[in-house]
Design a protein around this motif. Sequence first.
Motif, PDB file in Angstrom:
ATOM      1  N   ASP A  38       0.804  -1.221   0.000  1.00  0.00           N
ATOM      2  CA  ASP A  38       0.000   0.000   0.000  1.00  0.00           C
ATOM      3  C   ASP A  38       0.839   1.275   0.000  1.00  0.00           C
ATOM      4  O   ASP A  38       0.298   2.373  -0.022  1.00  0.00           O
ATOM      5  CB  ASP A  38      -0.966   0.010   1.196  1.00  0.00           C
ATOM      6  N   GLN A  39       2.174   1.137  -0.010  1.00  0.00           N
ATOM      7  CA  GLN A  39       3.029   2.318  -0.055  1.00  0.00           C
ATOM      8  C   GLN A  39       3.335   2.766  -1.487  1.00  0.00           C
ATOM      9  O   GLN A  39       3.895   3.837  -1.685  1.00  0.00           O
ATOM     10  CB  GLN A  39       4.339   2.048   0.689  1.00  0.00           C
ATOM     11  N   VAL A  40       2.979   1.919  -2.454  1.00  0.00           N
ATOM     12  CA  VAL A  40       3.157   2.289  -3.852  1.00  0.00           C
ATOM     13  C   VAL A  40       1.856   2.039  -4.604  1.00  0.00           C
ATOM     14  O   VAL A  40       1.048   1.190  -4.219  1.00  0.00           O
ATOM     15  CB  VAL A  40       4.310   1.502  -4.531  1.00  0.00           C
ATOM     16  N   VAL A  41       1.655   2.789  -5.669  1.00  0.00           N
ATOM     17  CA  VAL A  41       0.494   2.612  -6.541  1.00  0.00           C
ATOM     18  C   VAL A  41       0.978   2.587  -7.981  1.00  0.00           C
ATOM     19  O   VAL A  41       2.092   3.007  -8.292  1.00  0.00           O
ATOM     20  CB  VAL A  41      -0.553   3.738  -6.353  1.00  0.00           C
ATOM     21  N   GLY A  42       0.136   2.101  -8.857  1.00  0.00           N
ATOM     22  CA  GLY A  42       0.491   2.047 -10.272  1.00  0.00           C
ATOM     23  C   GLY A  42      -0.403   1.070 -10.997  1.00  0.00           C
ATOM     24  O   GLY A  42      -1.538   0.811 -10.571  1.00  0.00           O
ATOM     25  N   GLU A  43       0.106   0.514 -12.074  1.00  0.00           N
ATOM     26  CA  GLU A  43      -0.667  -0.480 -12.812  1.00  0.00           C
ATOM     27  C   GLU A  43       0.256  -1.359 -13.639  1.00  0.00           C
ATOM     28  O   GLU A  43       1.402  -0.994 -13.938  1.00  0.00           O
ATOM     29  CB  GLU A  43      -1.707   0.186 -13.708  1.00  0.00           C
ATOM     30  N   VAL A  44      -0.265  -2.519 -13.985  1.00  0.00           N
ATOM     31  CA  VAL A  44       0.462  -3.424 -14.872  1.00  0.00           C
ATOM     32  C   VAL A  44       0.401  -2.846 -16.283  1.00  0.00           C
ATOM     33  O   VAL A  44      -0.676  -2.528 -16.785  1.00  0.00           O
ATOM     34  CB  VAL A  44      -0.149  -4.839 -14.844  1.00  0.00           C
ATOM     35  N   VAL A  45       1.551  -2.701 -16.911  1.00  0.00           N
ATOM     36  CA  VAL A  45       1.579  -2.141 -18.264  1.00  0.00           C
ATOM     37  C   VAL A  45       1.864  -3.202 -19.318  1.00  0.00           C
ATOM     38  O   VAL A  45       1.634  -2.973 -20.511  1.00  0.00           O
ATOM     39  CB  VAL A  45       2.620  -1.003 -18.377  1.00  0.00           C
ATOM     40  N   LEU A  46       2.373  -4.367 -18.877  1.00  0.00           N
ATOM     41  CA  LEU A  46       2.755  -5.382 -19.852  1.00  0.00           C
ATOM     42  C   LEU A  46       2.834  -6.750 -19.180  1.00  0.00           C
ATOM     43  O   LEU A  46       3.259  -6.856 -18.032  1.00  0.00           O
ATOM     44  CB  LEU A  46       4.133  -5.033 -20.446  1.00  0.00           C
ATOM     45  N   THR A  47       2.380  -7.772 -19.879  1.00  0.00           N
ATOM     46  CA  THR A  47       2.591  -9.154 -19.456  1.00  0.00           C
ATOM     47  C   THR A  47       3.444  -9.824 -20.517  1.00  0.00           C
ATOM     48  O   THR A  47       3.109  -9.805 -21.700  1.00  0.00           O
ATOM     49  CB  THR A  47       1.264  -9.910 -19.294  1.00  0.00           C
ATOM     50  N   GLU A  48       4.557 -10.405 -20.083  1.00  0.00           N
ATOM     51  CA  GLU A  48       5.554 -10.909 -21.014  1.00  0.00           C
ATOM     52  C   GLU A  48       5.787 -12.403 -20.812  1.00  0.00           C
ATOM     53  O   GLU A  48       5.844 -12.891 -19.681  1.00  0.00           O
ATOM     54  CB  GLU A  48       6.874 -10.152 -20.809  1.00  0.00           C
ATOM     55  N   GLU A  49       5.930 -13.122 -21.901  1.00  0.00           N
ATOM     56  CA  GLU A  49       6.174 -14.561 -21.853  1.00  0.00           C
ATOM     57  C   GLU A  49       7.647 -14.853 -21.608  1.00  0.00           C
ATOM     58  O   GLU A  49       8.527 -14.146 -22.090  1.00  0.00           O
ATOM     59  CB  GLU A  49       5.730 -15.198 -23.168  1.00  0.00           C
ATOM     60  N   LEU A  50       7.914 -15.907 -20.829  1.00  0.00           N
ATOM     61  CA  LEU A  50       9.274 -16.392 -20.626  1.00  0.00           C
ATOM     62  C   LEU A  50       9.503 -17.621 -21.489  1.00  0.00           C
ATOM     63  O   LEU A  50       8.613 -18.468 -21.631  1.00  0.00           O
ATOM     64  CB  LEU A  50       9.524 -16.746 -19.160  1.00  0.00           C
ATOM     65  N   TYR A  51      10.698 -17.727 -22.061  1.00  0.00           N
ATOM     66  CA  TYR A  51      11.081 -18.843 -22.915  1.00  0.00           C
ATOM     67  C   TYR A  51      12.200 -19.647 -22.260  1.00  0.00           C
ATOM     68  O   TYR A  51      13.011 -19.105 -21.504  1.00  0.00           O
ATOM     69  CB  TYR A  51      11.564 -18.338 -24.275  1.00  0.00           C
ATOM     70  N   ALA A  52      12.240 -20.919 -22.570  1.00  0.00           N
ATOM     71  CA  ALA A  52      13.397 -21.728 -22.189  1.00  0.00           C
ATOM     72  C   ALA A  52      14.549 -21.337 -23.098  1.00  0.00           C
ATOM     73  O   ALA A  52      14.364 -21.133 -24.299  1.00  0.00           O
ATOM     74  CB  ALA A  52      13.089 -23.211 -22.331  1.00  0.00           C
ATOM     75  N   ILE A  84       4.853  -6.741 -15.781  1.00  0.00           N
ATOM     76  CA  ILE A  84       5.713  -5.560 -15.648  1.00  0.00           C
ATOM     77  C   ILE A  84       4.812  -4.396 -15.285  1.00  0.00           C
ATOM     78  O   ILE A  84       3.832  -4.108 -15.983  1.00  0.00           O
ATOM     79  CB  ILE A  84       6.467  -5.262 -16.948  1.00  0.00           C
ATOM     80  N   GLY A  85       5.087  -3.763 -14.167  1.00  0.00           N
ATOM     81  CA  GLY A  85       4.274  -2.654 -13.709  1.00  0.00           C
ATOM     82  C   GLY A  85       5.035  -1.346 -13.708  1.00  0.00           C
ATOM     83  O   GLY A  85       6.272  -1.317 -13.783  1.00  0.00           O
ATOM     84  N   LEU A  86       4.300  -0.259 -13.631  1.00  0.00           N
ATOM     85  CA  LEU A  86       4.873   1.068 -13.448  1.00  0.00           C
ATOM     86  C   LEU A  86       4.331   1.592 -12.137  1.00  0.00           C
ATOM     87  O   LEU A  86       3.115   1.722 -11.970  1.00  0.00           O
ATOM     88  CB  LEU A  86       4.490   1.999 -14.605  1.00  0.00           C
ATOM     89  N   ILE A  87       5.206   1.868 -11.170  1.00  0.00           N
ATOM     90  CA  ILE A  87       4.763   2.275  -9.838  1.00  0.00           C
ATOM     91  C   ILE A  87       5.305   3.649  -9.467  1.00  0.00           C
ATOM     92  O   ILE A  87       6.318   4.099  -9.985  1.00  0.00           O
ATOM     93  CB  ILE A  87       5.183   1.250  -8.757  1.00  0.00           C
ATOM     94  N   ARG A  88       4.595   4.292  -8.547  1.00  0.00           N
ATOM     95  CA  ARG A  88       5.030   5.556  -7.946  1.00  0.00           C
ATOM     96  C   ARG A  88       4.620   5.524  -6.473  1.00  0.00           C
ATOM     97  O   ARG A  88       3.886   4.632  -6.044  1.00  0.00           O
ATOM     98  CB  ARG A  88       4.370   6.742  -8.663  1.00  0.00           C
ATOM     99  N   LYS A  89       5.069   6.480  -5.716  1.00  0.00           N
ATOM    100  CA  LYS A  89       4.777   6.520  -4.291  1.00  0.00           C
ATOM    101  C   LYS A  89       3.312   6.834  -4.047  1.00  0.00           C
ATOM    102  O   LYS A  89       2.749   7.767  -4.629  1.00  0.00           O
ATOM    103  CB  LYS A  89       5.663   7.555  -3.596  1.00  0.00           C
ATOM    104  N   SER A  90       2.691   6.059  -3.172  1.00  0.00           N
ATOM    105  CA  SER A  90       1.279   6.254  -2.845  1.00  0.00           C
ATOM    106  C   SER A  90       1.073   7.598  -2.147  1.00  0.00           C
ATOM    107  O   SER A  90       1.823   7.976  -1.252  1.00  0.00           O
ATOM    108  CB  SER A  90       0.803   5.118  -1.931  1.00  0.00           C
ATOM    109  N   GLY A  91       0.050   8.333  -2.577  1.00  0.00           N
ATOM    110  CA  GLY A  91      -0.283   9.616  -1.964  1.00  0.00           C
ATOM    111  C   GLY A  91       0.646  10.749  -2.325  1.00  0.00           C
ATOM    112  O   GLY A  91       0.565  11.835  -1.742  1.00  0.00           O
ATOM    113  N   HIS A  92       1.536  10.516  -3.269  1.00  0.00           N
ATOM    114  CA  HIS A  92       2.539  11.519  -3.650  1.00  0.00           C
ATOM    115  C   HIS A  92       2.236  12.047  -5.046  1.00  0.00           C
ATOM    116  O   HIS A  92       2.036  11.269  -5.978  1.00  0.00           O
ATOM    117  CB  HIS A  92       3.934  10.899  -3.619  1.00  0.00           C
ATOM    118  N   LYS A  93       2.187  13.360  -5.178  1.00  0.00           N
ATOM    119  CA  LYS A  93       1.938  13.972  -6.482  1.00  0.00           C
ATOM    120  C   LYS A  93       3.244  14.067  -7.257  1.00  0.00           C
ATOM    121  O   LYS A  93       4.231  14.599  -6.765  1.00  0.00           O
ATOM    122  CB  LYS A  93       1.328  15.366  -6.302  1.00  0.00           C
ATOM    123  N   LEU A  94       3.231  13.555  -8.455  1.00  0.00           N
ATOM    124  CA  LEU A  94       4.425  13.585  -9.296  1.00  0.00           C
ATOM    125  C   LEU A  94       4.694  14.999  -9.807  1.00  0.00           C
ATOM    126  O   LEU A  94       3.763  15.790 -10.006  1.00  0.00           O
ATOM    127  CB  LEU A  94       4.254  12.652 -10.495  1.00  0.00           C
TER     128      LEU A  94
END
Length: 296
Positions: free
Chosen positions: A154-168, A268-278
Amino acid sequence: MELRQLQYFVKVARKQHVTQAAEELHVAQSAVSRQIHQLEEELGLQLFVQKGRNLQLTPVGKLFLGRVEELLTGLEKAVGEIKEFLDPELGEICLGFPHSLGISLVPSVVADFRRDHPNVKFRLKMGTFSSLIRDVIRGDVDMAFISPYPENNDQVVGEVVLTEELYAILPSSHVLADYSSIRLEQLKYDSFVLFSENYSLRTIVWEACRKAGFTPIIGFEGEETDTIRGLVAAGMGVSLLPEMALTQISPLMPVKVKVTEPHVTRTIGLIRKSGHKLPIVAEMFQQFLFDYFRLR
């Protein structure tokens, strides 16, 4: 107490030498000595003691240094915010990211953003999952790419921007190297090249192996994508890597094979500090990133 005195004090404290401090400040040595002397008189205490040819901080000098550095950092930030308010195009963005995204993603998005905002500066900081969250919370970076996205912090907020596949990834001499796809359990007797324990990709690979019904045999550990990839290509074992980490061509390249069971991905997410104005310019970049990934 003047700002110049504090700036001179910090420079002398860092250099531990008045002459060297004066050279970096492009002023006379006598001017630096005079300002330090006046500062000590005003405070009524000794900030430095002579030790050989160098100056060392007294205990109270060390305490004072920490406070002054905080003050000057805050002042510098305030001046930057004012300049940015007057013209966001002259601002600076502090961005954190894991090593695996530094190969292509971060350079690409920064270059795309600067095509329309050429005067915006970037300060980039690479880190692990835990250090990136810490940097965001402490304000060392405005925002950070992170993987996986931290769902329960709860100290960071953001959203998932990408889901990426892993390969062997396999050495070219591996018995499965010519396969178009494999089940992960087919690698249970192979030696794995994994990231160190503080890297999230290690956790993802470990959990995928557990779902496949085995515990990976660890042959080598590393801290960079290039190292993992190179060791596998050299025949030291097998591993799993995200597709983004396999785009760069190098002399030592492993074979990439799709994994069907289980299907392994990372968020893969992009996060920033919760309650903090950029800052304004960082808000501009954040919106650019959200639009960038939605369009792709």
